[in-house]
Design an enzyme around this catalytic site. Structure first.
Site, short mmCIF file in Angstrom:
data_model
loop_
_atom_site.label_atom_id
_atom_site.label_comp_id
_atom_site.label_asym_id
_atom_site.label_seq_id
_atom_site.Cartn_x
_atom_site.Cartn_y
_atom_site.Cartn_z
N ARG A 1 7.08 6.33 -5.03
CA ARG A 1 7.73 6.99 -3.89
C ARG A 1 7.20 6.39 -2.59
O ARG A 1 6.14 5.79 -2.55
CB ARG A 1 7.48 8.48 -3.91
CG ARG A 1 6.09 8.88 -3.53
CD ARG A 1 5.94 10.39 -3.52
NE ARG A 1 5.07 10.80 -4.59
CZ ARG A 1 3.74 10.69 -4.55
NH1 ARG A 1 3.14 10.18 -3.52
NH2 ARG A 1 3.01 11.09 -5.56
N ASP B 1 -4.14 -2.07 -0.65
CA ASP B 1 -5.09 -2.49 0.40
C ASP B 1 -6.52 -2.00 0.12
O ASP B 1 -7.49 -2.65 0.51
CB ASP B 1 -4.64 -2.05 1.80
CG ASP B 1 -4.36 -0.56 1.91
OD1 ASP B 1 -4.42 0.14 0.88
OD2 ASP B 1 -4.08 -0.11 3.04
N SER C 1 0.81 -1.22 0.00
CA SER C 1 0.00 0.00 0.00
C SER C 1 0.84 1.27 0.00
O SER C 1 0.84 2.04 0.96
CB SER C 1 -0.96 -0.03 1.18
OG SER C 1 -1.70 -1.22 1.08
MG MG Z 1 -4.00 -1.79 6.61
#
Ligand code: MG
Ligand code: ADP
Length: 486
Positions: free
Chosen positions: A162, A200, A147
């Site tokens: 990044r 996620d 994520s």
């Molecule tokens: Mg999480």
């Protein structure tokens, strides 16, 4: 009646976090425009996930998943039973600071692969050793939930753009994270194939769609944990310019990267505490929305605001009001969980808040009056975070145009510690939905929301499965039980 300096200063500080109805309406419009704009450009927002179908609850099978994206690393195996239910086995580890910052790609991905190894040995023991002799095509599939902001080019290809949320491992930037993880897994001779890369939020969208109790169409997966982000369902034709083929479903799940949606601060405003957070962050000028919303930052915002309160109201300044070892004197010394505890203290004597100030935060004279002042500040920080979260959600509701389908109800999957534990977070989100004229009370009532618990783990497994299903292949995941019984 004159109010005390403490009450007056706390209200002045709280007012710096105000985000009223006008601001909310303007922000929602801007977010929708930014979403539209992002769909026509190859920027760092509105990233196609290469996931082109939502599960319907009938998916079956077992799959491994790794979730990294904030405070914890989770390794899990997920078994889906095809009736909207699942079981999950998981290991959760905190990622050490020296791995998160200043390490190398090999250190970080070696750490992840090592956790996979520990998980497999703890849960599947010797069958894994026997499986190591199998051919590559029989290796266990693994969905990798990563994520951070990455540039995805296929379901199993993605290079990091990044770092954020306090991560900084420079030599990973620009590299394919699937290759980095697979290399470290191979180095440990684990019988595992990393087959899908996901965010996620996409996982949360998939999980809610699989589990949705009313079977309503799920339009959004939104995460409010260490960071914040959302994924929603878009037309796949919007991505043909990127070389994405038209999907059989005509859909594409899009990772909005809304954490960076207003880095130019067109509708967000920055107070002195926000400014300090940004300046001292690992990514100044980026993820400005996230810096006002998510768990990684709220504790620090509170620390800065509380120090300011003590400075303004204590003749000798904040130092005289604190024990020398107070966490208030340490950057990032306060957990966002502390804000949840203070917000949840409903007793008129504010005993829990006073205890927390005294014991956890090292404040010398934790009077009821100080506790009241502190609670006002905590509430303001949490309320702004929740209302901004509502802005992002409302913008997706408008963008999806779902409410145009008369009488239909829709679902939103939520995930992350803030939305799970911060008192009133969803309530304030709903308040914002009602304040938007195009949604209003009637629209808000047609939007269901629920926690997609374990969203990233289960989601990664679902992504691996649905991707295979769309390709017309038998889910490779279904082979795992047989493999483990070897
Ligand atoms: Mg999480
Ligand atoms: P991750 O982002 O690693 O997936 P979480 O969703 O659990 O994990 O989010 C972790 C973040 O949530 C941290 O920033 C932490 O400070 C914050 N947090 C943990 N517990 C609570 C709580 N009780 N209330 C509010 N925030 C919390």
């Amino acid at each position: 009646m004159a109010i005390s300096p403490l009450a007056a200063e706390s209200q002045a500080i709280a007012a710096e976090f105000d985000f009223g109805t006008e601001g909310v309406r303007k922000a929602v419009k801007h977010f929708v425009r930014q979403f539209d704009d992002g769909l026509t450009k190859d920027g760092d927002t509105m990233i196609p996930s290469y996931v082109t179908a939502l599960p319907d609850g009938s998916e079956k099978g077992i799959c491994l998943a790794v979730d990294i994206g904030g405070t914890n690393l989770r390794v899990c195996s997920v078994e889906l039973y095809g009736d909207r239910t699942f079981t999950i086995k998981q290991n959760k580890t905190t990622i050490p600071h020296n791995i998160r910052v200043g390490s190398t790609a090999q250190d970080l991905f070696g750490f992840i692969a090592e956790q996979v190894e520990i998980f497999l040995r703890d849960n599947y023991g010797s069958s894994v050793q026997r499986a190591q002799t199998l051919s590559k095509s029989d290796h266990l599939p693994l969905g990798f939930t990563f994520s951070f902001t990455f540039h995805q080019t296929a379901i199993n290809r993605g290079t990091l753009i990044r770092w954020d949320k306090g991560f900084d491992v420079p030599d990973v930037v620009g590299k394919d994270v699937i290759v980095l993880l697979q290399d470290e897994i191979n180095r440990r001779k684990l019988p595992v194939r990393v087959t899908a890369l996901a965010n996620d939020t996409v996982g949360t969208l998939m999980t809610r769609s699989y589990t949705s109790p009313g079977g309503h169409e799920c339009i959004l997966g939104a995460v409010f944990g260490t960071g914040t982000n959302g994924a929603y369902v878009e037309k796949s034709s919007n991505f043909e310019r990127l070389g994405c083929k038209k999907s059989p479903s005509g859909k594409m799940m899009v990772n909005t990267e809304w954490c960076s949606i207003d880095d130019e601060l067109v509708v967000l405003s920055k107070n002195s505490y926000d400014d300090e957070i940004d300046k001292t962050s690992t990514n100044p000028g980026f993820t400005m929305f996230e810096k006002q919303v998510s768990g990684y930052y709220l504790g620090e915002l509170f620390r800065l605001a509380l120090l300011d309160l003590l400075d303004r109201t204590n003749l000798q300044g904040s130092l005289a009001a604190l024990r020398p070892d107070s966490v208030l004197l340490r950057s990032s010394g306060i957990e966002t969980a502390t804000l949840s505890a203070i917000e949840g203290d409903l007793d008129p004597s504010l005993g829990a808040t006073r205890q927390c100030l005294h014991k956890q935060l090292g404040v010398l004279h934790a009077t009821t009056e100080l506790a009241e002042a502190v609670k006002i500040i905590v509430h303001a920080i949490g309320l702004r975070a929740a209302r901004l979260s509502g802005v992002a959600i409302a913008a997706v509701v408008l963008k999806s145009k779902c409410l145009a389908q008369a009488d239909s109800h829709f679902d939103i999957g939520l995930e992350g510690s803030l939305v799970e534990y911060y008192p009133g977070f969803e309530h304030h989100i709903r308040g914002v939905l009602r304040e938007i004229p195009e949604i209003g009370l009637q629209g808000e009532e047609r939007i269901h929301m629920g926690l997609a618990k374990d969203g990233s783990g289960v989601g990664a497994a679902l992504i691996a499965m649905v991707a295979d299903k769309e390709k017309g292949e038998t889910s490779k995941c279904e082979r795992m039980p047989a493999l483990l019984e070897l």
